[in-house]
Design a protein around this motif. Structure first.
Motif, short mmCIF file in Angstrom:
data_model
loop_
_atom_site.label_atom_id
_atom_site.label_comp_id
_atom_site.label_asym_id
_atom_site.label_seq_id
_atom_site.Cartn_x
_atom_site.Cartn_y
_atom_site.Cartn_z
N CYS A 157 0.83 -1.21 0.00
CA CYS A 157 0.00 0.00 0.00
C CYS A 157 0.85 1.25 0.00
O CYS A 157 2.08 1.19 0.03
CB CYS A 157 -0.97 -0.02 1.18
N ASP A 158 0.19 2.37 -0.02
CA ASP A 158 0.83 3.67 0.04
C ASP A 158 1.70 3.74 1.31
O ASP A 158 1.19 3.52 2.40
CB ASP A 158 -0.29 4.73 0.08
N ASN A 200 -3.60 -1.80 8.62
CA ASN A 200 -2.32 -1.42 8.03
C ASN A 200 -1.18 -2.11 8.78
O ASN A 200 -1.18 -2.14 10.01
CB ASN A 200 -2.12 0.09 8.13
N TYR A 211 1.87 -2.83 4.01
CA TYR A 211 0.81 -3.69 3.47
C TYR A 211 -0.52 -3.31 4.10
O TYR A 211 -0.56 -2.72 5.18
CB TYR A 211 1.11 -5.16 3.75
N GLN A 212 -1.55 -3.69 3.40
CA GLN A 212 -2.88 -3.33 3.88
C GLN A 212 -3.86 -4.44 3.51
O GLN A 212 -3.66 -5.14 2.51
CB GLN A 212 -3.29 -2.04 3.18
N ASN A 265 -8.17 -4.79 2.96
CA ASN A 265 -9.48 -4.13 3.01
C ASN A 265 -10.58 -5.19 3.14
O ASN A 265 -11.76 -4.88 3.09
CB ASN A 265 -9.71 -3.25 1.79
#
Ligand code: ARG
Length: 588
Positions: free
Chosen positions: A32-33, A84, A39-40, A42
């Motif tokens: 992820c950003d 996150n 890492y993320q 959802n």
């Protein structure tokens, strides 16, 4: 196991503990950003939604059961229920140490290997391979390499066009106008010439057309002379194909051309008729719309002047001959029975997208049970345009032959390479030019999103700066020169400890970890351009590291640690380019 896989596995355990009924295998962790972490996931939000749970509460419950303390810093719950993860530096360093010892190169073998048939390149006999073939050949080859490295079982099959009405004309041409000396000199050019001559003849003169048809009928009936001429045409074409595949480094497990499926075609049409999948219409046999799809999505309908009219997939012509679709149905049936694949990928240009839509639907109606067991995907791609925005042609307006294109690539690369390496022997420059020239053409073709048309530009693809093969090959060679100066080899710089301090070191190290994720994304979405972009970013991150962190001049422990970063960059670059079918040289 790589850190993101560990996180994913443990997360799935935690999700199962909180929601025993959930399909935890779909709970995935993605890069992820960096603002939010490394890492993320959802996935918890959708799990909460279908269960009408408060997503943040679900996230809190899952985190309470989640044990990732050895890999991550404290897990954060963010926004509407994202999790996150930020890697622990120790976990990152340990992953790099394992890689430097050769335990992995930032990708894992697939946990569930799939069997994948890849149908690509598939040129037609008696015609020269042209620039357009670089697309199917390059994309297909890169896909087969990626699937293989991930541990999937790949069956690559070159479905050459070695059967069809064109052979009537070719046979007539061969018998009446063959120039033996030309055939010796350049067989494909001579076959192409014969075809053009007879084709023009047939257009002007119906009795010639009738003669060509008779030759075809004789071929189909197994006439000995015609069969042996036809086989000779295939043999001569295959020599040309093999020369080009040799230059491109492309291999196939099978070359089962269209003619291979001949014996089954009649039976298939009978079967389609008997089961009502196909019906007769004006003497021909075709598969028609069943009216179940909205007209706009129905490939068996076309809009003519505002009206939807039938556009069937023909499987038998009114003269009794079979069609492209018939052969493709037979091919599909054969592949399923022979190799039992989970997926079949057809790397064929977008102009055939209607054909494949019809094929897949027709097959589904014919063999619904078999169709359920396989994923059929048309991997389409756009056109190559000249700098004028029109389809890429030679100056005289002819299609560009693939062999000529590759020659020109090597010649142009030779000029560039000679300017840069005046002191290297001519033979060495030729070899560098071969690698750089072919690499440049392949890379320029793999870089754009495959469905878009792209503009062919020698200057752009051969530039040593920008997102090009020469830039990446040069980055690789430059790292190799660091090792020559350091007087150690990459293999010798295995260390027990890596210490990442500068932000550029950490950014580079984290980017290594995305290599496997990128390869897996390619196996899912069939887009080699993901890898081009990954490698370009890798080279960029390496450059900022190298500009900001002295390597050879650093003190012993830091020097060793940084040499590992150099070595790993070189290894990932080399492996990544190899997966695109591109070679490297140690020095340039
Ligand atoms: N030979 C065909 C052509 O040049 C491509 C074949 C692609 N593969 C297939 N199974 N239809 O158009």
């Amino acid at each position: 196991m790589l850190p993101h896989k560990q996180i994913e596995a443990r997360l799935q355990i935690a999700v199962r503990a909180v929601l025993p009924d959930a399909d935890a295998a779909n709970v995935l962790v993605r890069p992820c950003d960096p603002k939010f972490g490394d890492y993320q996931t959802n996935a918890l939000m959708s799990l909460a939604k279908v269960r009408k749970l408060n997503p943040r509460q679900l996230a809190t419950d899952v985190v309470a059961k989640l044990d990732v303390a050895d890999v991550c810093e404290k897990v954060e719950i963010a926004g509407a229920g994202f999790l996150n993860f930020r890697l622990k530096q120790t976990a990152l360093e340990a992953t790099l140490v394992a890689a430097s010892r050769g335990e992995h190169l930032f990708f894992d073998k697939a946990a569930c290997p799939r069997t994948v048939v890849i149908d690509f390149s598939s040129p037609n006999v008696a015609k020269p391979m042209h620039v357009g073939h670089i697309r199917s050949t390059g994309i297909g080859d890169s896909l087969q390499r990626v699937f293989r490295v991930l541990g999937h079982r790949v069956i690559s099959d070159n479905h050459i066009g070695d059967w069809g009405t064109q052979f009537g004309k070719l046979l007539l041409g061969w018998k009446q106008s063959l120039d033996h000396a030309e055939l010796e000199r350049d067989a494909i050019a001579e076959l192409e010439r014969l075809y053009k001559v007879i084709n023009a003849d047939c257009d002007a003169n119906p009795s010639r057309l009738e003669e060509a048809k008779q030759e075809l009928v004789k071929l189909q009936a197994g006439d000995e002379e015609n069969i042996s001429i036809w086989k000779e045409m295939i043999r001569l074409s295959q020599i040309q194909f093999d020369t080009l595949y040799g230059r491109l480094g492309v291999k196939f497990d099978h070359t089962l051309g269209e003619s291979f499926y001949n014996p089954w075609l009649g039976g298939i049409v009978a079967d389609l008729l008997a089961s009502g999948v196909a019906r007769e219409s004006e003497g021909a046999v075709g598969v028609f719309s069943d009216g179940k799809l909205p007209p706009k999505e129905d490939p068996f309908l076309v809009n003519r002047d505002g009206e939807w009219v039938a556009d069937p997939a023909l499987v038998r012509k009114s003269d009794g001959g079979f069609n492209y679709t018939t052969t493709d149905l037979a091919t599909l049936d054969y592949r399923l029975k022979t190799w039992k694949p989970d997926e079949i990928l057809y790397v064929v240009d977008d102009r055939q997208s209607q054909h494949f839509k019809k094929l897949f639907i027709a097959f589904n109606r014919w063999q619904p049970d078999a169709a359920k067991k396989v994923k059929l995907v048309h991997i389409g791609f756009g056109k190559i345009l000249g700098e004028d925005g029109k389809p890429f042609k030679t100056r005289s307006g002819d299609t560009v032959k693939l062999g000529d294109l590759l020659d020109e690539a090597e010649e142009r690369a030779f000029k560039v390479v000679s300017e840069k390496n005046a002191d290297v022997t001519e033979a060495a420059r030729k070899e560098i030019a071969r690698v750089v020239g072919l690499g440049a053409v392949k890379y320029a073709d793999l870089l754009p999103n495959r469905q878009s048309d792209y503009m062919f530009s020698w200057d752009k693809m051969l530039a040593f700066s920008g997102n090009t093969a020469p830039y990446l090959q040069y980055a690789y060679a430059r790292i190799k020169s660091i090792f020559r100066k350091a007087e150690v080899s990459g293999a010798e710089c295995q260390v027990s400890g890596i210490a990442l301090r500068a932000p550029e070191e950490i950014a580079l190290a984290k980017h290594f970890l995305n290599f496997g994720i990128t390869l897996e994304a390619i196996a899912e979405e069939h887009r080699p351009n993901f890898l081009c972009n990954y490698l370009f970013e890798l080279a960029g991150k390496f450059t900022s590291f190298y500009e900001n962190c002295p390597v050879l001049k650093a003190e012993a422990a830091e020097r060793a640690s940084r040499l590992v970063l150099c070595d790993l960059t070189a290894r990932v670059l080399k492996q990544g380019l190899e997966l695109l079918g591109i070679e490297v040289v140690e020095q340039m």
